[in-house]
Design a protein around this motif. Structure first.
Motif, PDB file in Angstrom:
ATOM      1  N   GLU A 111       0.843  -1.190   0.000  1.00  0.00           N
ATOM      2  CA  GLU A 111       0.000   0.000   0.000  1.00  0.00           C
ATOM      3  C   GLU A 111       0.883   1.248   0.000  1.00  0.00           C
ATOM      4  O   GLU A 111       1.857   1.321   0.747  1.00  0.00           O
ATOM      5  CB  GLU A 111      -0.950   0.006   1.194  1.00  0.00           C
ATOM      6  CG  GLU A 111      -2.011  -1.051   1.083  1.00  0.00           C
ATOM      7  CD  GLU A 111      -3.138  -0.905   2.080  1.00  0.00           C
ATOM      8  OE1 GLU A 111      -3.204   0.116   2.805  1.00  0.00           O
ATOM      9  OE2 GLU A 111      -3.966  -1.825   2.132  1.00  0.00           O
ATOM     10  N   CYS A 112       0.521   2.211  -0.852  1.00  0.00           N
ATOM     11  CA  CYS A 112       1.313   3.438  -0.979  1.00  0.00           C
ATOM     12  C   CYS A 112       0.471   4.689  -0.742  1.00  0.00           C
ATOM     13  O   CYS A 112       0.926   5.798  -0.984  1.00  0.00           O
ATOM     14  CB  CYS A 112       1.973   3.490  -2.365  1.00  0.00           C
ATOM     15  SG  CYS A 112       0.793   3.457  -3.722  1.00  0.00           S
ATOM     16  N   SER A 113      -0.762   4.508  -0.285  1.00  0.00           N
ATOM     17  CA  SER A 113      -1.654   5.628  -0.005  1.00  0.00           C
ATOM     18  C   SER A 113      -2.317   5.361   1.336  1.00  0.00           C
ATOM     19  O   SER A 113      -2.766   4.242   1.595  1.00  0.00           O
ATOM     20  CB  SER A 113      -2.699   5.734  -1.122  1.00  0.00           C
ATOM     21  OG  SER A 113      -3.610   6.773  -0.878  1.00  0.00           O
ATOM     22  N   PRO A 114      -2.369   6.345   2.207  1.00  0.00           N
ATOM     23  CA  PRO A 114      -2.896   6.112   3.555  1.00  0.00           C
ATOM     24  C   PRO A 114      -4.412   5.926   3.588  1.00  0.00           C
ATOM     25  O   PRO A 114      -5.136   6.406   2.732  1.00  0.00           O
ATOM     26  CB  PRO A 114      -2.511   7.396   4.303  1.00  0.00           C
ATOM     27  CG  PRO A 114      -2.463   8.437   3.245  1.00  0.00           C
ATOM     28  CD  PRO A 114      -1.943   7.739   2.016  1.00  0.00           C
ATOM     29  N   VAL A 115      -4.861   5.202   4.609  1.00  0.00           N
ATOM     30  CA  VAL A 115      -6.292   5.088   4.889  1.00  0.00           C
ATOM     31  C   VAL A 115      -6.677   6.345   5.659  1.00  0.00           C
ATOM     32  O   VAL A 115      -6.064   6.681   6.667  1.00  0.00           O
ATOM     33  CB  VAL A 115      -6.598   3.823   5.719  1.00  0.00           C
ATOM     34  CG1 VAL A 115      -8.069   3.791   6.116  1.00  0.00           C
ATOM     35  CG2 VAL A 115      -6.234   2.575   4.938  1.00  0.00           C
ATOM     36  N   ILE A 116      -7.693   7.029   5.168  1.00  0.00           N
ATOM     37  CA  ILE A 116      -8.125   8.295   5.757  1.00  0.00           C
ATOM     38  C   ILE A 116      -9.331   8.106   6.676  1.00  0.00           C
ATOM     39  O   ILE A 116      -9.460   8.762   7.689  1.00  0.00           O
ATOM     40  CB  ILE A 116      -8.470   9.323   4.655  1.00  0.00           C
ATOM     41  CG1 ILE A 116      -7.321   9.479   3.662  1.00  0.00           C
ATOM     42  CG2 ILE A 116      -8.897  10.648   5.239  1.00  0.00           C
ATOM     43  CD1 ILE A 116      -6.037  10.020   4.247  1.00  0.00           C
ATOM     44  N   PHE A 117     -10.240   7.212   6.264  1.00  0.00           N
ATOM     45  CA  PHE A 117     -11.416   6.973   7.095  1.00  0.00           C
ATOM     46  C   PHE A 117     -11.768   5.486   7.094  1.00  0.00           C
ATOM     47  O   PHE A 117     -11.325   4.726   6.236  1.00  0.00           O
ATOM     48  CB  PHE A 117     -12.621   7.821   6.645  1.00  0.00           C
ATOM     49  CG  PHE A 117     -13.200   7.441   5.302  1.00  0.00           C
ATOM     50  CD1 PHE A 117     -14.126   6.411   5.180  1.00  0.00           C
ATOM     51  CD2 PHE A 117     -12.848   8.137   4.157  1.00  0.00           C
ATOM     52  CE1 PHE A 117     -14.668   6.080   3.942  1.00  0.00           C
ATOM     53  CE2 PHE A 117     -13.384   7.812   2.926  1.00  0.00           C
ATOM     54  CZ  PHE A 117     -14.305   6.773   2.812  1.00  0.00           C
ATOM     55  N   ASP A 118     -12.563   5.084   8.073  1.00  0.00           N
ATOM     56  CA  ASP A 118     -13.019   3.704   8.192  1.00  0.00           C
ATOM     57  C   ASP A 118     -14.313   3.544   7.407  1.00  0.00           C
ATOM     58  O   ASP A 118     -15.344   4.119   7.771  1.00  0.00           O
ATOM     59  CB  ASP A 118     -13.247   3.375   9.672  1.00  0.00           C
ATOM     60  CG  ASP A 118     -13.728   1.949   9.900  1.00  0.00           C
ATOM     61  OD1 ASP A 118     -13.950   1.212   8.916  1.00  0.00           O
ATOM     62  OD2 ASP A 118     -13.874   1.577  11.078  1.00  0.00           O
ATOM     63  N   PRO A 119     -14.271   2.782   6.299  1.00  0.00           N
ATOM     64  CA  PRO A 119     -15.475   2.647   5.472  1.00  0.00           C
ATOM     65  C   PRO A 119     -16.677   2.045   6.222  1.00  0.00           C
ATOM     66  O   PRO A 119     -17.815   2.397   5.926  1.00  0.00           O
ATOM     67  CB  PRO A 119     -15.046   1.740   4.324  1.00  0.00           C
ATOM     68  CG  PRO A 119     -13.623   1.416   4.514  1.00  0.00           C
ATOM     69  CD  PRO A 119     -13.143   2.068   5.763  1.00  0.00           C
ATOM     70  N   ALA A 120     -16.423   1.177   7.183  1.00  0.00           N
ATOM     71  CA  ALA A 120     -17.525   0.570   7.945  1.00  0.00           C
ATOM     72  C   ALA A 120     -18.313   1.641   8.705  1.00  0.00           C
ATOM     73  O   ALA A 120     -19.535   1.554   8.826  1.00  0.00           O
ATOM     74  CB  ALA A 120     -16.988  -0.475   8.902  1.00  0.00           C
TER      75      ALA A 120
END
Length: 124
Positions: A111-120
């Protein structure tokens, strides 16, 4: 001069959303004639969901809308490039900044892009 109208005769066209300031490619979606017209009328990105078989306004659930700054068509007028301002940090429904968050390097995917929010939490 050729008219600035995409060729929707085949149905859906690929639409690439690119950050107007950074140049980062955020996502690839699909547009039909209705999505094109809504995008032009509102100045915000609208797409056609192939999985749900309906028009959708980008960010209608997450709030991460895309304001369109410029529109470009390719030479055959069968691919659309939207230069957008991404409101909210994430463009991808997985919670990442970009849908292109995986990179192949030396035969391995990371992965090269951060997770910004929790989709759940956003989509339930």
């Amino acid at each position: 001069m050729t008219a600035f109208v995409p060729d929707f005769s085949g149905g859906l066209l690929p639409a690439i959303a690119q950050d107007a300031d950074s140049g980062e490619v955020l996502m690839l979606a699909w547009m039909n004639a209705e999505a094109w017209e809504k995008t032009l009328a509102t100045g915000e990105a609208h797409y056609f969901s192939r999985s749900r078989q309906k028009l959708w306004h980008k960010g209608e659930t997450s709030g991460n809308i895309q304001s369109v700054r410029a529109i470009r068509l390719d030479c055959d007028q069968d691919a659309i490039l939207l230069l957008v301002r991404q409101h909210g940090e994430a463009a991808c429904h997985t919670g990442h900044r970009s849908c292109f968050y995986r990179e192949l390097e030396n035969g391995k995917i990371s992965e090269c892009s951060p997770v910004i929010f929790d989709p759940a939490k956003v989509y339930g």
